[in-house]
Scaffold this active site. Structure first.
Site, mmCIF file in Angstrom:
data_model
loop_
_atom_site.group_PDB
_atom_site.id
_atom_site.type_symbol
_atom_site.label_atom_id
_atom_site.label_comp_id
_atom_site.label_asym_id
_atom_site.label_seq_id
_atom_site.Cartn_x
_atom_site.Cartn_y
_atom_site.Cartn_z
ATOM 1 N N ASP A 1 43.183 34.172 34.657
ATOM 2 C CA ASP A 1 43.977 34.720 33.564
ATOM 3 C C ASP A 1 45.285 35.230 34.148
ATOM 4 O O ASP A 1 45.392 35.462 35.351
ATOM 5 C CB ASP A 1 43.241 35.799 32.747
ATOM 6 C CG ASP A 1 42.528 36.838 33.587
ATOM 7 O OD1 ASP A 1 42.954 37.106 34.722
ATOM 8 O OD2 ASP A 1 41.540 37.408 33.104
ATOM 9 N N GLU B 1 31.527 38.268 45.097
ATOM 10 C CA GLU B 1 32.255 39.476 45.535
ATOM 11 C C GLU B 1 31.503 40.289 46.591
ATOM 12 O O GLU B 1 31.310 41.495 46.433
ATOM 13 C CB GLU B 1 32.584 40.350 44.322
ATOM 14 C CG GLU B 1 33.416 39.611 43.290
ATOM 15 C CD GLU B 1 33.639 40.411 42.006
ATOM 16 O OE1 GLU B 1 33.274 41.590 41.957
ATOM 17 O OE2 GLU B 1 34.183 39.832 41.036
ATOM 18 N N HIS C 1 42.520 36.088 38.977
ATOM 19 C CA HIS C 1 43.053 37.041 38.001
ATOM 20 C C HIS C 1 44.435 37.413 38.530
ATOM 21 O O HIS C 1 44.558 38.029 39.591
ATOM 22 C CB HIS C 1 42.148 38.275 37.905
ATOM 23 C CG HIS C 1 40.760 37.939 37.423
ATOM 24 N ND1 HIS C 1 40.512 37.586 36.122
ATOM 25 C CD2 HIS C 1 39.578 37.882 38.073
ATOM 26 C CE1 HIS C 1 39.208 37.328 35.977
ATOM 27 N NE2 HIS C 1 38.627 37.505 37.155
ATOM 28 N N ASN D 1 31.880 33.134 45.312
ATOM 29 C CA ASN D 1 32.967 33.398 44.371
ATOM 30 C C ASN D 1 33.569 34.779 44.627
ATOM 31 O O ASN D 1 32.828 35.749 44.818
ATOM 32 C CB ASN D 1 32.375 33.354 42.943
ATOM 33 C CG ASN D 1 33.414 33.390 41.855
ATOM 34 O OD1 ASN D 1 34.379 32.630 41.870
ATOM 35 N ND2 ASN D 1 33.229 34.277 40.877
ATOM 36 N N GLU E 1 38.044 31.927 37.286
ATOM 37 C CA GLU E 1 38.197 33.008 36.299
ATOM 38 C C GLU E 1 39.669 33.268 35.996
ATOM 39 O O GLU E 1 40.104 34.413 35.885
ATOM 40 C CB GLU E 1 37.566 34.310 36.810
ATOM 41 C CG GLU E 1 36.121 34.183 37.242
ATOM 42 C CD GLU E 1 35.476 35.509 37.640
ATOM 43 O OE1 GLU E 1 36.059 36.574 37.369
ATOM 44 O OE2 GLU E 1 34.386 35.468 38.228
HETATM 45 O O1 9MR Z 1 34.608 39.709 31.750
HETATM 46 C C1 9MR Z 1 33.536 40.512 32.183
HETATM 47 C C2 9MR Z 1 33.499 41.783 31.379
HETATM 48 O O2 9MR Z 1 33.173 41.510 30.038
HETATM 49 C C3 9MR Z 1 32.510 42.765 31.988
HETATM 50 O O3 9MR Z 1 32.598 43.998 31.301
HETATM 51 C C4 9MR Z 1 32.826 42.940 33.456
HETATM 52 C C5 9MR Z 1 31.855 43.895 34.095
HETATM 53 O O4 9MR Z 1 32.088 44.000 35.456
HETATM 54 O O5 9MR Z 1 32.757 41.692 34.103
HETATM 55 C C6 9MR Z 1 33.745 40.819 33.651
HETATM 56 O O6 9MR Z 1 33.711 39.615 34.387
HETATM 57 C C7 9MR Z 1 33.957 39.736 35.785
HETATM 58 C C8 9MR Z 1 33.212 38.614 36.462
HETATM 59 O O7 9MR Z 1 31.858 38.646 36.099
HETATM 60 C C9 9MR Z 1 33.350 38.691 37.968
HETATM 61 N N1 9MR Z 1 34.743 38.723 38.366
HETATM 62 C C10 9MR Z 1 35.566 39.701 37.685
HETATM 63 C C11 9MR Z 1 35.435 39.557 36.173
HETATM 64 C C12 9MR Z 1 36.357 40.521 35.466
HETATM 65 O O8 9MR Z 1 35.994 41.840 35.746
#
Ligand code: 9MR
Length: 412
Positions: free
Chosen positions: A320, A202, A287, A250, A318
């Site tokens: 969903d 990101e 997402h 990513n 990732e």
């Molecule tokens: O699923 C993750 C969540 O448990 C954390 O609180 C969050 C913190 O930013 O990150 C989530 O995972 C993220 C991933 O690492 C990067 N892409 C977006 C995902 C969803 O926010």
């Protein structure tokens, strides 16, 4: 029968853009027996299962599996021979007795949902804690699974001490030591298990202006002190540490061809490839929602093709499918099944597609539950319910959409 009739009406309305949430629940009492729904009524097949049967594009003689079908013990995502991953949380493996067995039975790859992020693994300068991440990698190894390392360099979930570094030398030293130590740890202690790394996550953002959006580098301590070259540096350090690992960039919001962020990301990644930076793949987070948009499946396929044209592999990293916008009714479940099927097929049909990963296992585990279905000031009662398994790990209709995609049936 009422549910299936209403499902068809809802689906038709939805596909033409007109459906709100929970329409089946707002049907007038007694409408089932009135027989007064002329027009729509005359289109109804007899059995509900037929309402949700699709031809498989690759083989019109084959039909989609009915969403309520009961899977056999032998049927699993991993049994299809595809590489299918899930985001996994170490603490849940320890606390939820159904979680580990479900993952081990279904998936052959996992991503650490949080345990490999900088704040977890190097909370203080030079002080590394691999406990939780190693528990996940050990679980993977014991169950014949591979691991995607997530993530080495990200502006978020970064400990304060990194954010507060000043000067290029200090940031470069911290970045180098972090990547070298983490990648070497898995190279040496779990050979062949952590096969891929999200090296940079990101890095881009969109700045809105009067003429529309422009892709810019996201503010971070890495960008501030090292400039955009931090991305190439990170890949070079990771590659020098483990030349066998697959190295990915990513991001989210870059899954379709169009849009400022997508264009900026493709240009940035193309530049890395042209400069000979050791990058092997592009990770699309995915997402998304249940409709065929943001991106549509064809748009996603076109984007995959242009990254493949750079000689890169691609992954859905990732995925969903949130039901917030439509609700968890029969219609929502069905659209979710369809959406998973179409998007996964877009990836799986490309020779460049290495793996697909779902961002969680059961709906109760999803990160989306942290905010629920809140839109502005309004919190809807519906749940995101974005994954393949329900709260108690029963297979949802979405499971069949995924399974059918993995076995070469794209819904038509
Ligand atoms: O699923 C993750 C969540 O448990 C954390 O609180 C969050 C913190 O930013 O990150 C989530 O995972 C993220 C991933 O690492 C990067 N892409 C977006 C995902 C969803 O926010």
């Amino acid at each position: 029968m009422m549910r299936s009739r209403l499902w068809v009406m809802g689906l038709a309305a939805s596909m033409s853009g007109g459906l709100g949430c929970g329409d089946e629940d707002r049907a007038p009492a007694g409408s089932e027996s009135s027989g007064a729904q002329t027009g729509v009524e005359s289109l109804q097949p007899e059995e509900p299962a037929q309402l949700i049967s699709y031809e498989c594009r690759q083989d019109p003689a084959r039909k989609s599996t009915p969403p309520g079908a009961v899977a056999s013990e032998a049927q699993s995502f991993r049994e299809t021979g595809r590489t299918v991953g899930a985001a996994v949380a170490a603490w849940r493996l320890a606390e939820d007795e159904q979680y580990g067995p479900t993952i081990a039975a279904q998936f052959n790859q996992l991503t650490a949902e949080n345990e490999m992020k900088w704040e977890s693994i190097e909370p203080e300068p030079g002080v590394f804690d691999f406990t939780a991440a190693d528990a996940l990698v050990t679980f993977a190894q014991q169950n014949g699974m591979k691991v995607r390392g997530h993530t080495l360099v990200w502006h978020s979930q970064l400990p304060t001490w990194v954010d507060e570094l000043t000067g290029a030398d200090a940031v470069r030293a911290a970045l180098t030591n972090h990547i070298q130590t983490v990648v070497a740890h898995y190279r040496d202690n779990f050979p062949g298990v952590v096969v891929a790394w999200d090296v940079v996550n990101e890095a881009l953002n969109v700045q809105q202006g009067p003429m529309g959006g422009t892709a810019i580098f996201r503010d971070s301590v890495f960008y501030r002190e090292l400039g955009e070259g931090f991305i190439a540096e990170a890949f070079q350090i990771a590659s020098a540490t483990d030349p066998d690992a697959l190295l990915f960039y990513n991001d989210f919001g870059v899954e379709g061809v169009n849009g400022a962020k997508s264009t900026g990301t493709f240009d940035m990644v193309s530049g890395l490839v042209a400069a000979g930076v050791p990058i092997h793949g592009m990770g699309f987070q995915m997402h998304t929602g249940p409709l065929d948009q943001g991106p549509g499946a064809a748009d996603f396929a076109a984007n995959i093709a242009r990254y493949a044209g750079l000689g890169l592999q691609v992954e859905i990293t990732e995925m969903d499918v949130s039901l917030c916008a439509i609700g968890g009714n029969v219609l929502g479940q069905e659209l979710q099944r369809y959406r998973y099927n179409r998007i996964l097929t877009a990836c799986l049909e490309s020779p460049a597609c290495r793996s697909v990963t779902l961002w969680g296992v059961g709906d109760a585990n999803s990160w989306l539950n942290d905010n629920g279905c809140t839109q502005g000031m309004i919190t809807l009662e519906t749940q995101p319910a974005p994954l393949a398994f329900g709260d108690t790990y029963a297979r949802k209709p979405a499971w069949w959409g995924i399974y059918d995609a993995l076995t070469g049936c794209e819904y038509q």
